[in-house]
Design an enzyme around this catalytic site. Structure first.
Site, PDB file in Angstrom:
ATOM      1  N   HIS A 277      37.166  47.035 -23.235  1.00 36.44           N
ATOM      2  CA  HIS A 277      37.880  48.383 -24.173  1.00 36.44           C
ATOM      3  C   HIS A 277      39.167  47.528 -25.255  1.00 36.44           C
ATOM      4  CE1 HIS A 277      38.484  52.531 -25.372  1.00 36.44           C
ATOM      5  NE2 HIS A 277      39.054  52.479 -25.349  1.00 36.44           N
TER       6      HIS A 277
ATOM      7  N   TYR B  88      31.071  61.127 -20.763  1.00 36.05           N
ATOM      8  CA  TYR B  88      30.989  60.239 -19.439  1.00 36.05           C
ATOM      9  C   TYR B  88      33.011  60.436 -19.373  1.00 36.05           C
ATOM     10  CZ  TYR B  88      33.860  57.512 -23.372  1.00 36.05           C
ATOM     11  OH  TYR B  88      35.007  57.261 -23.755  1.00 36.05           O
ATOM     12  N   GLU B  89      33.109  61.333 -19.568  1.00 38.83           N
ATOM     13  CA  GLU B  89      34.246  62.289 -19.137  1.00 38.83           C
ATOM     14  C   GLU B  89      34.380  62.769 -17.680  1.00 38.83           C
ATOM     15  OE1 GLU B  89      37.595  62.604 -21.831  1.00 38.83           O
ATOM     16  OE2 GLU B  89      35.722  62.599 -23.246  1.00 38.83           O
TER      17      GLU B  89
ATOM     18  N   MET C 231      28.878  55.778 -26.949  1.00 37.53           N
ATOM     19  CA  MET C 231      28.327  56.131 -26.172  1.00 37.53           C
ATOM     20  C   MET C 231      29.129  57.577 -26.783  1.00 37.53           C
ATOM     21  SD  MET C 231      30.370  54.516 -23.523  1.00 37.53           S
ATOM     22  CE  MET C 231      30.099  52.199 -22.534  1.00 37.53           C
ATOM     23  N   SER C 232      28.655  57.495 -28.167  1.00 33.90           N
ATOM     24  CA  SER C 232      29.261  59.723 -28.861  1.00 33.90           C
ATOM     25  C   SER C 232      28.114  59.720 -29.535  1.00 33.90           C
ATOM     26  CB  SER C 232      30.330  59.390 -29.907  1.00 33.90           C
ATOM     27  OG  SER C 232      30.823  58.713 -30.424  1.00 33.90           O
TER      28      SER C 232
ATOM     29  N   ALA D  13      33.136  53.993 -32.917  1.00 32.73           N
ATOM     30  CA  ALA D  13      33.260  52.166 -32.017  1.00 32.73           C
ATOM     31  C   ALA D  13      31.922  52.325 -31.537  1.00 32.73           C
ATOM     32  CB  ALA D  13      34.957  51.938 -31.482  1.00 32.73           C
TER      33      ALA D  13
ATOM     34  N   SER E  49      37.325  55.704 -31.009  1.00 31.76           N
ATOM     35  CA  SER E  49      38.103  54.980 -30.779  1.00 31.76           C
ATOM     36  C   SER E  49      38.561  53.624 -31.365  1.00 31.76           C
ATOM     37  CB  SER E  49      37.620  54.201 -29.837  1.00 31.76           C
ATOM     38  OG  SER E  49      37.256  54.630 -28.758  1.00 31.76           O
TER      39      SER E  49
ATOM     40  N   HIS F  33      42.675  58.060 -27.889  1.00 33.46           N
ATOM     41  CA  HIS F  33      42.316  59.066 -28.571  1.00 33.46           C
ATOM     42  C   HIS F  33      43.055  60.414 -28.596  1.00 33.46           C
ATOM     43  CE1 HIS F  33      37.995  58.816 -28.922  1.00 33.46           C
ATOM     44  NE2 HIS F  33      37.684  58.235 -27.995  1.00 33.46           N
TER      45      HIS F  33
ATOM     46  N   HIS G  40      33.918  62.670 -24.566  1.00 34.30           N
ATOM     47  CA  HIS G  40      33.088  62.089 -24.546  1.00 34.30           C
ATOM     48  C   HIS G  40      32.399  62.743 -23.080  1.00 34.30           C
ATOM     49  CE1 HIS G  40      35.418  59.267 -26.437  1.00 34.30           C
ATOM     50  NE2 HIS G  40      33.965  58.617 -27.085  1.00 34.30           N
TER      51      HIS G  40
ATOM     52  N   ASN H  29      32.915  44.962 -31.316  1.00 33.59           N
ATOM     53  CA  ASN H  29      32.358  43.881 -30.731  1.00 33.59           C
ATOM     54  C   ASN H  29      30.701  43.665 -30.605  1.00 33.59           C
ATOM     55  OD1 ASN H  29      32.006  46.581 -29.290  1.00 33.59           O
ATOM     56  ND2 ASN H  29      31.078  45.325 -27.594  1.00 33.59           N
TER      57      ASN H  29
END
Ligand code: HPA
Length: 273
Positions: free
Chosen positions: A248, A86-87, A212-213, A114, A31, A62, A84, A236
């Site tokens: 985000h 989650y997509e 998440m990746s 990230a 990201s 992306h 990803h 973060n």
């Protein structure tokens, strides 16, 4: 031949026919790190939608292209944009790009992302070399009939992240005067960020960062025998570390703030890998 093998082979043949030589290293940009693609010389740019079978990412930040060329005289394949879980992509699509570069003959893959900082000693914006991961995605990209031409049924995961490449990253950081961290990356499927209770749980089981990746790609890369390096940008502090909500935009802002240092580190790593 499984359908997946044929699909990967078709994409690899398409890419192979358009690039002068097999790249030495693939680099997946996380990201907000898409800028690195602009640092590739003699670039052959292949938008994902032009490559047969290639899944298209949908998340902001992306871009969606494969850029093959040179960085500091080394041949690289830069993957700007990833799919990803989650997509809603099936796992086979999440790991498709990794399999294509492996099938092309690329020997090493650098996975960037990230991530949220769980280790409270981490300053926001620090780059963390991934020493190992916790697969908490709830699935595994190798579930299903094993494709023996990709790799073995039960691949060893003792050293997912190459000791050799982690040492290269340390030397590259030292040379650039950059303080980097090391730690364990917990891979979750998202897309909701974690609760403070989940972050306390992740800390208790040994995680330093959460994202998440990366985990599916790392598993598939090892399955196919590639050397793996992972680097997280701690964009973060994870939920509950500070008394403030996550979003985000903060992730993208921090990634933007440190992108100069990140790009310099990646270049130094590529040169010496
Ligand atoms: N949690 C999960 N994924 C992330 C985070 C986070 O705090 N920051 C960036 N990716």
């Amino acid at each position: 031949m499984t359908d997946e093998y044929a699909r990967v082979q078709e994409a690899a043949a398409f890419v192979g026919a358009r690039v002068p030589t097999v790249p030495e290293m693939a680099i997946v940009l996380g990201s907000g790190l898409g800028d690195f693609a602009a640092h590739v010389a003699d670039a052959v740019v292949l938008p994902y939608e032009t490559i047969p079978g290639w899944p298209r990412p949908t998340v902001v930040g992306h871009a969606g292209k494969l850029v093959v060329g040179q960085v500091r005289g080394r041949r690289v394949a830069v993957l700007s944009g990833r799919a990803h879980f989650y997509e809603g992509h099936p796992m086979a699509n999440v790991v498709f790009a990794t399999r294509v570069v492996a099938m092309l003959g690329v020997k090493a893959i650098l996975l960037t992302n990230a991530a949220g900082g769980i280790n409270t000693a981490f300053p926001q914006g620090v780059l963390m070399v991934i020493d190992d991961h916790l697969n908490l995605i709830g699935t595994n990209p190798l579930i299903g009939p094993n494709e023996d031409r990709f790799g073995p049924r039960f691949p060893d995961m003792t050293e997912v992240y190459s000791k050799r490449l982690r040492a290269v990253a340390d030397r590259a950081a030292a040379k650039n005067g950059l303080a980097i961290a090391h730690g364990i990356y917990a891979g979750l499927h998202g897309p909701s960020y974690e609760t403070p209770a989940e972050i306390r749980y992740l800390r208790a089981i040994g995680a330093d960062a959460v994202g998440m990746s990366t985990v599916p790609e790392a598993i598939v890369a090892r399955h196919m025998g590639m050397e793996v390096l992972g680097i997280s940008c701690i964009t973060n502090m994870a939920a509950g570390v500070f008394d403030q909500p996550l979003n985000h935009s903060e992730v993208m802002e921090t990634a933007q703030r440190v992108r100069g240092a990140f790009i310099a580190l990646l270049e130094e790593i590529v040169e010496n890998a």
